[in-house]
Design a protein around this motif. Structure first.
Motif, mmCIF file in Angstrom:
data_model
loop_
_atom_site.group_PDB
_atom_site.id
_atom_site.type_symbol
_atom_site.label_atom_id
_atom_site.label_comp_id
_atom_site.label_asym_id
_atom_site.label_seq_id
_atom_site.Cartn_x
_atom_site.Cartn_y
_atom_site.Cartn_z
ATOM 1 N N ALA A 61 0.807 -1.225 0.000
ATOM 2 C CA ALA A 61 0.000 0.000 0.000
ATOM 3 C C ALA A 61 0.835 1.269 0.000
ATOM 4 O O ALA A 61 0.326 2.346 -0.282
ATOM 5 C CB ALA A 61 -0.920 0.009 1.220
ATOM 6 N N MET A 62 2.131 1.151 0.330
ATOM 7 C CA MET A 62 2.988 2.330 0.487
ATOM 8 C C MET A 62 4.252 2.230 -0.369
ATOM 9 O O MET A 62 5.362 2.165 0.137
ATOM 10 C CB MET A 62 3.372 2.501 1.960
ATOM 11 N N PRO A 63 4.096 2.267 -1.677
ATOM 12 C CA PRO A 63 5.259 2.111 -2.551
ATOM 13 C C PRO A 63 6.256 3.270 -2.485
ATOM 14 O O PRO A 63 7.376 3.143 -2.961
ATOM 15 C CB PRO A 63 4.643 2.003 -3.950
ATOM 16 N N LYS A 64 5.865 4.375 -1.860
ATOM 17 C CA LYS A 64 6.748 5.543 -1.773
ATOM 18 C C LYS A 64 7.614 5.552 -0.512
ATOM 19 O O LYS A 64 8.362 6.496 -0.290
ATOM 20 C CB LYS A 64 5.923 6.826 -1.843
ATOM 21 N N LEU A 65 7.545 4.495 0.293
ATOM 22 C CA LEU A 65 8.377 4.442 1.494
ATOM 23 C C LEU A 65 9.853 4.475 1.121
ATOM 24 O O LEU A 65 10.288 3.777 0.210
ATOM 25 C CB LEU A 65 8.106 3.165 2.295
ATOM 26 N N THR A 66 10.596 5.314 1.826
ATOM 27 C CA THR A 66 12.049 5.376 1.618
ATOM 28 C C THR A 66 12.807 4.796 2.805
ATOM 29 O O THR A 66 13.963 4.434 2.678
ATOM 30 C CB THR A 66 12.516 6.830 1.386
ATOM 31 N N VAL A 67 12.138 4.713 3.971
ATOM 32 C CA VAL A 67 12.729 4.100 5.170
ATOM 33 C C VAL A 67 11.643 3.274 5.854
ATOM 34 O O VAL A 67 10.534 3.754 6.075
ATOM 35 C CB VAL A 67 13.248 5.164 6.165
ATOM 36 N N LEU A 68 11.994 2.034 6.165
ATOM 37 C CA LEU A 68 11.091 1.165 6.917
ATOM 38 C C LEU A 68 11.922 0.418 7.953
ATOM 39 O O LEU A 68 12.779 -0.391 7.618
ATOM 40 C CB LEU A 68 10.383 0.172 5.991
ATOM 41 N N ASP A 69 11.679 0.728 9.218
ATOM 42 C CA ASP A 69 12.404 0.095 10.320
ATOM 43 C C ASP A 69 11.526 -0.978 10.936
ATOM 44 O O ASP A 69 10.491 -0.672 11.517
ATOM 45 C CB ASP A 69 12.787 1.146 11.357
ATOM 46 N N VAL A 70 11.946 -2.235 10.784
ATOM 47 C CA VAL A 70 11.241 -3.352 11.394
ATOM 48 C C VAL A 70 12.186 -4.172 12.285
ATOM 49 O O VAL A 70 11.887 -5.307 12.633
ATOM 50 C CB VAL A 70 10.577 -4.251 10.324
ATOM 51 N N ALA A 71 13.319 -3.577 12.652
ATOM 52 C CA ALA A 71 14.301 -4.279 13.500
ATOM 53 C C ALA A 71 13.667 -4.678 14.825
ATOM 54 O O ALA A 71 12.996 -3.875 15.471
ATOM 55 C CB ALA A 71 15.515 -3.386 13.743
ATOM 56 N N GLY A 72 13.828 -5.919 15.199
ATOM 57 C CA GLY A 72 13.299 -6.388 16.469
ATOM 58 C C GLY A 72 11.797 -6.598 16.474
ATOM 59 O O GLY A 72 11.209 -6.827 17.528
ATOM 60 N N SER A 73 11.178 -6.526 15.307
ATOM 61 C CA SER A 73 9.735 -6.770 15.217
ATOM 62 C C SER A 73 9.503 -8.260 15.001
ATOM 63 O O SER A 73 10.430 -9.060 15.043
ATOM 64 C CB SER A 73 9.138 -5.962 14.058
ATOM 65 N N GLY A 74 8.268 -8.628 14.717
ATOM 66 C CA GLY A 74 7.937 -10.020 14.460
ATOM 67 C C GLY A 74 8.107 -10.415 13.003
ATOM 68 O O GLY A 74 7.639 -11.476 12.590
ATOM 69 N N VAL A 75 8.770 -9.596 12.213
ATOM 70 C CA VAL A 75 8.961 -9.871 10.787
ATOM 71 C C VAL A 75 10.106 -10.870 10.615
ATOM 72 O O VAL A 75 11.197 -10.673 11.148
ATOM 73 C CB VAL A 75 9.244 -8.566 10.007
ATOM 74 N N SER A 76 9.839 -11.909 9.846
ATOM 75 C CA SER A 76 10.832 -12.966 9.631
ATOM 76 C C SER A 76 11.844 -12.562 8.555
ATOM 77 O O SER A 76 11.649 -11.580 7.834
ATOM 78 C CB SER A 76 10.128 -14.254 9.182
ATOM 79 N N ASP A 77 12.893 -13.347 8.426
ATOM 80 C CA ASP A 77 13.883 -13.107 7.368
ATOM 81 C C ASP A 77 13.237 -13.239 5.994
ATOM 82 O O ASP A 77 13.547 -12.484 5.074
ATOM 83 C CB ASP A 77 15.062 -14.070 7.499
ATOM 84 N N ALA A 78 12.321 -14.197 5.845
ATOM 85 C CA ALA A 78 11.614 -14.365 4.572
ATOM 86 C C ALA A 78 10.765 -13.127 4.272
ATOM 87 O O ALA A 78 10.703 -12.663 3.125
ATOM 88 C CB ALA A 78 10.739 -15.614 4.616
#
Length: 93
Positions: A61-78
């Motif tokens: 939904a946000m193709p214009k993102l230039t920075v996305l910080d998900v460090a330490g979140s529940g997001v997997s390597d995949a």
């Protein structure tokens, strides 16, 4: 909450939600709101309730993102690999 912010902040370019209780439902609300078209930098580090499901909805939904910080979140390597494909010009942390 996040849903209200997503629906009414039409000029918001940067949002810091790190170390909050943001979940996949909240991420989905952001993805569906008007904020999706203007947000450029999104910080969700240590949001452990945000997983691949939520972050991939945001990326689509946000193709214009230039920075996305998900460090330490529940997001997997995949999930992070998928983010790199969806947002090739975005700095991922």
């Amino acid at each position: 909450g996040v849903g209200q912010l997503a629906m009414h902040c039409t000029k918001l370019q940067e949002l810091h939600l790190a170390e909050t209780n943001l979940s996949d439902d909240g991420a989905q609300s952001l993805a569906e709101g008007v904020v999706a078209g203007c947000l450029r930098r999104l910080y969700m580090g240590k949001c452990t309730k945000v997983t691949d499901v939520g972050v991939l909805a945001l990326a689509k939904a946000m193709p214009k993102l230039t920075v996305l910080d998900v460090a330490g979140s529940g997001v997997s390597d995949a999930g992070k690999s998928q983010l790199k494909v969806l947002l090739p010009d975005c700095k991922l942390d």
